[in-house]
Write a protein that holds these residues in place. Structure first.
Motif, short mmCIF file in Angstrom:
data_model
loop_
_atom_site.label_atom_id
_atom_site.label_comp_id
_atom_site.label_asym_id
_atom_site.label_seq_id
_atom_site.Cartn_x
_atom_site.Cartn_y
_atom_site.Cartn_z
N GLU A 311 0.83 -1.20 0.00
CA GLU A 311 0.00 0.00 0.00
C GLU A 311 0.87 1.26 0.00
O GLU A 311 0.57 2.23 -0.70
CB GLU A 311 -0.92 -0.01 1.22
N ASP A 312 1.93 1.25 0.78
CA ASP A 312 2.80 2.42 0.89
C ASP A 312 4.12 2.13 0.19
O ASP A 312 5.04 1.56 0.77
CB ASP A 312 3.05 2.78 2.36
N LYS A 313 4.20 2.52 -1.08
CA LYS A 313 5.41 2.24 -1.85
C LYS A 313 6.55 3.20 -1.52
O LYS A 313 7.64 3.07 -2.07
CB LYS A 313 5.09 2.29 -3.34
N ARG A 314 6.30 4.17 -0.64
CA ARG A 314 7.35 5.09 -0.20
C ARG A 314 7.95 4.68 1.14
O ARG A 314 8.84 5.36 1.65
CB ARG A 314 6.81 6.52 -0.09
N ASP A 315 7.49 3.58 1.68
CA ASP A 315 8.00 3.10 2.95
C ASP A 315 9.49 2.78 2.81
O ASP A 315 9.87 1.89 2.03
CB ASP A 315 7.24 1.84 3.37
#
Length: 430
Positions: A311-315
């Motif tokens: 869901e959070d590809k910037r993690d």
């Protein structure tokens, strides 16, 4: 007495005082000193297809040691040697000395068939059946009628044999006669289906049924039969047949369920997960495949699918884990897609744009005209502030795209255009 055609063509081996009616010899007791040697020579002759010689040796063995196996090997070898007249003469001699024996009578019938004397064989086989009521004799009579192309009569005797113990080999013969010789395809299939419902799906019968369904191009019948067969006798051949049928019908959901349950083709299952965008399942399966066979390509795929499904590809943690797995993968698997993916991650997340450009260039060496890889390279130049190189590379990407675009590309085009404006203003200000 036994007569062996090899011994001067007319030598009778007289059973001097020996009779099958006497107490049987113990298997452990030698009847004469050379018995083991004769047996070995006879077995060797059989193994090398020297049937007439083997028959001669078994005749000697039976004369000196009247054991039933020697008698049976004697007749079997004469039949293999096609010495039918010798079989007939020796069965007659045997009956004169020993009386009626069902097995010896079967040898006589086979010799009559071998000589083409079908009517005589039919009379003898019917008389034998009347005495024995044995399954094998029902089958024997059926074969005689089948050779005379009296298929309805042959079928009746097979049905009687089948009723004794539901022998699937008998049923298989029945199905062939019904389907091929009597043109009763529905009846053949119904017989097999009924047997399967009552007795289970054996390998022989289910394969026969699947073959008949295939002849009729009955896809559903084939599939159902193969599924039943696989549940009892799982094999790669049957699994492959099931996969082919599902694929032919384009039934991807049941195909996926079958592969998930049995894991007969995980590489195909992985493709199905990818097509369905089930990235979590694809990532897990790819990782398992990597652990099983050490193929770095699967490690890279596992990393990519895990990232795509997040869901959070910037993690930062996710990015770092993906980068490390891809770095490991591309060390041995120089796959262009993985090289570009790794390079783009390093560029877009500002991890190491310079290194990212290096990976993207490696991908472009394999696929120089790829618009996606050119876009990644342009984005790398942009991240390093090299706007002119970014602009020139992006123009190549757009040309390769042929007018097509996507939101990510449009974002890059807009950002690079703004970079060029800033660069021109700076140049003009000087």
């Amino acid at each position: 007495m036994f007569k062996s055609a090899l011994l001067s063509g007319a030598l009778l081996l007289v059973l001097t005082g020996c009779s099958l009616k006497e107490p049987a010899l113990s298997p452990q007791t030698k009847a004469f000193d050379e018995e083991d040697a004769y047996t070995l020579f006879a077995l060797d002759a059989e193994a090398h297809g020297q049937y007439a010689t083997a028959a001669q040796l078994y005749a000697v063995l039976y004369e000196k040691a009247p054991r039933v196996p020697y008698r049976d090997h004697f007749f079997e070898n004469l039949l293999h040697a096609k010495q039918y007249d010798d079989v007939l003469e020796n069965t007659a001699s045997f009956r004169e000395q020993e009386g009626f024996d069902a097995q010896v009578e079967r040898y006589r019938i086979r010799a009559l068939i071998g000589k083409g004397e079908m009517k005589a064989a039919e009379v003898a086989a019917l008389a034998l059946l009347e005495q024995t009521k044995a399954k094998q004799d029902y089958i024997g009579v059926s074969e005689i009628y089948a050779q005379q192309k009296q298929y309805n009569t042959a079928l009746r005797y097979l049905e009687s044999a089948y009723d004794i113990d539901y022998d699937e080999m008998v049923l298989d013969r029945m199905a062939v006669i019904l389907y091929v010789n009597l043109d009763r395809q529905k009846d053949a299939i119904a017989q097999l289906e009924t047997h399967i419902r009552l007795n289970g799906c054996s390998e022989r019968i289910c394969k026969r049924l699947a073959g008949l369904y295939s002849e009729q191009n009955n896809i559903e019948g084939m599939l159902g039969t193969y599924l039943r067969l696989y549940s009892n006798y799982p094999s790669k051949d049957v699994a492959d047949a099931i996969v082919r049928i599902y694929s032919y019908q384009n039934d991807m959901v049941p195909l996926k369920h079958f592969l998930e349950q049995h894991h007969t083709d995980d590489a195909l299952l992985l493709k199905l997960y990818i097509n369905a965008k089930e990235y979590a399942a694809a990532s897990e399966l790819a990782e398992n495949l990597y652990k099983e066979n050490g193929d770095a390509n699967y490690l890279g795929q596992s990393a990519i699918f895990a990232f795509e499904g997040a869901e959070d590809k910037r993690d930062p943690k996710l990015v770092a884990e993906t980068v490390e797995k891809l770095k490991t993968a591309v060390k041995s698997e120089k796959d262009a897609l993985m090289l570009n993916y790794l390079g783009y991650l390093l560029i877009d997340n500002d991890v190491d744009p310079e290194a990212g450009i290096g990976y993207v260039k490696a991908a472009l060496q394999q696929e120089p005209g790829s618009p996606f890889y050119l876009d990644s390279l342009a984005w790398g130049y942009y991240k390093l502030g090299r706007c002119s190189e970014a602009d020139a590379t992006m123009k190549k990407a757009l040309k390769a795209m042929g007018g097509e675009t996507d939101p990510e590309l449009e974002k890059h085009v807009k950002a690079i255009a703004e970079c060029m404006k800033r660069q021109r203003k700076t140049t003009q200000g000087k």
